[in-house]
Write a protein that holds these residues in place. Sequence first.
Motif, PDB file in Angstrom:
ATOM      1  N   UNK A 113       0.807  -1.223   0.000  1.00  0.00           N
ATOM      2  CA  UNK A 113       0.000   0.000   0.000  1.00  0.00           C
ATOM      3  C   UNK A 113       0.838   1.271   0.000  1.00  0.00           C
ATOM      4  N   UNK A 114       2.165   1.137   0.054  1.00  0.00           N
ATOM      5  CA  UNK A 114       3.036   2.312   0.096  1.00  0.00           C
ATOM      6  C   UNK A 114       2.900   3.107  -1.209  1.00  0.00           C
ATOM      7  N   UNK A 115       2.827   4.430  -1.099  1.00  0.00           N
ATOM      8  CA  UNK A 115       2.625   5.285  -2.260  1.00  0.00           C
ATOM      9  C   UNK A 115       3.728   6.332  -2.392  1.00  0.00           C
ATOM     10  N   UNK A 116       3.938   6.774  -3.645  1.00  0.00           N
ATOM     11  CA  UNK A 116       4.828   7.888  -3.918  1.00  0.00           C
ATOM     12  C   UNK A 116       4.062   9.193  -3.709  1.00  0.00           C
ATOM     13  N   UNK A 117       4.760  10.311  -3.793  1.00  0.00           N
ATOM     14  CA  UNK A 117       4.081  11.608  -3.618  1.00  0.00           C
ATOM     15  C   UNK A 117       3.093  11.859  -4.743  1.00  0.00           C
ATOM     16  N   UNK A 118       3.256  11.137  -5.857  1.00  0.00           N
ATOM     17  CA  UNK A 118       2.349  11.284  -7.002  1.00  0.00           C
ATOM     18  C   UNK A 118       1.079  10.466  -6.849  1.00  0.00           C
ATOM     19  N   UNK A 119       1.057   9.594  -5.817  1.00  0.00           N
ATOM     20  CA  UNK A 119      -0.083   8.710  -5.616  1.00  0.00           C
ATOM     21  C   UNK A 119       0.091   7.350  -6.264  1.00  0.00           C
ATOM     22  N   UNK A 120       1.166   7.159  -7.028  1.00  0.00           N
ATOM     23  CA  UNK A 120       1.432   5.874  -7.661  1.00  0.00           C
ATOM     24  C   UNK A 120       1.992   4.880  -6.647  1.00  0.00           C
ATOM     25  N   UNK A 121       1.935   3.581  -7.013  1.00  0.00           N
ATOM     26  CA  UNK A 121       2.510   2.553  -6.146  1.00  0.00           C
ATOM     27  C   UNK A 121       4.012   2.750  -6.037  1.00  0.00           C
ATOM     28  N   UNK A 122       4.531   2.595  -4.826  1.00  0.00           N
ATOM     29  CA  UNK A 122       5.975   2.718  -4.626  1.00  0.00           C
ATOM     30  C   UNK A 122       6.677   1.399  -4.929  1.00  0.00           C
TER      31      UNK A 122
END
Length: 284
Positions: free
Chosen positions: A131-140
């Motif tokens: 469930x971790x996300x980047x600042x863009x909202x994409x999957x990390x």
Amino acid sequence: MKTSVKILLLVLFSIGAIAGVLVFAKTRVAPPSNLKLVDQYSINLESSCASFDTIKDFNDSRMEYIRLDDKLNRFLSENAIEAKHSDEYRKKIDETYGKSLKTYGFGLFQKSVWPEDKLNELLTMLSSLKEDKLTTGENAVSNEFITSSDKINSIIADYRTALRLSRNTSFNGISDASSKIQKAKGYKGAEYLKNNAALVNALDALPGRIAQSHYGHVSGLVNALGGYYSVSKDYYMNTLIPRADNAINEYKNTKIYGGNKQSVSDLENRAVNLVTAAMNYYGE
């Protein structure tokens, strides 16, 4: 004339001395104008990520990931690094930790004992990282990790389904019993599940336990033949006797239990004795 020359020379020396002092002061006080700015935060993260890649022990890797995750969040919230740089390092640490977590999970399935608390902990860690996300909202995390995570979840789900099956020993007809036994065979030979000693033993015991339950079912129908004093002769002859007789024959003829069946000789003898008593009761 000589005095004028001396004065001129004195003035020139004074100007030269002052100029020298000014040049010296500038080199001592003014900062160098050609130095490049150094991003200490990126250097720190780059070094930390490089060290993180070398960690082999899973518990150490997990603790280091927690530390780096906290550092990244802190640097970003304090505007010490840009969002795009935060995302770059986020993907790096998630990839490293994801590989370690995947190796740990499949390593657990290679063992003969799967502690329930370890399975629950593994599922929680997988879910959290997935469930971790980047600042863009994409999957990390990468698609490869998501695929591995889904497979681990599927293995644990199959394990728990197989465990429930091994405990479902009630007899609910030949078709149901046959289905349970076939499923048990499938789970027993499944990749990874076959490594779990307790599960395999429970699945091995399932046919015998269902056979025992089936025997108890037949025994109950035979015992019902002793209730002739509370039912009509017609019901006894047309319902109770055929029902018990069919149950005995069905148990005797089925082959789904292999060598786990008990002999029904005692049940057959009891049935004959009870039917004889019933006929005497009805005046036959």
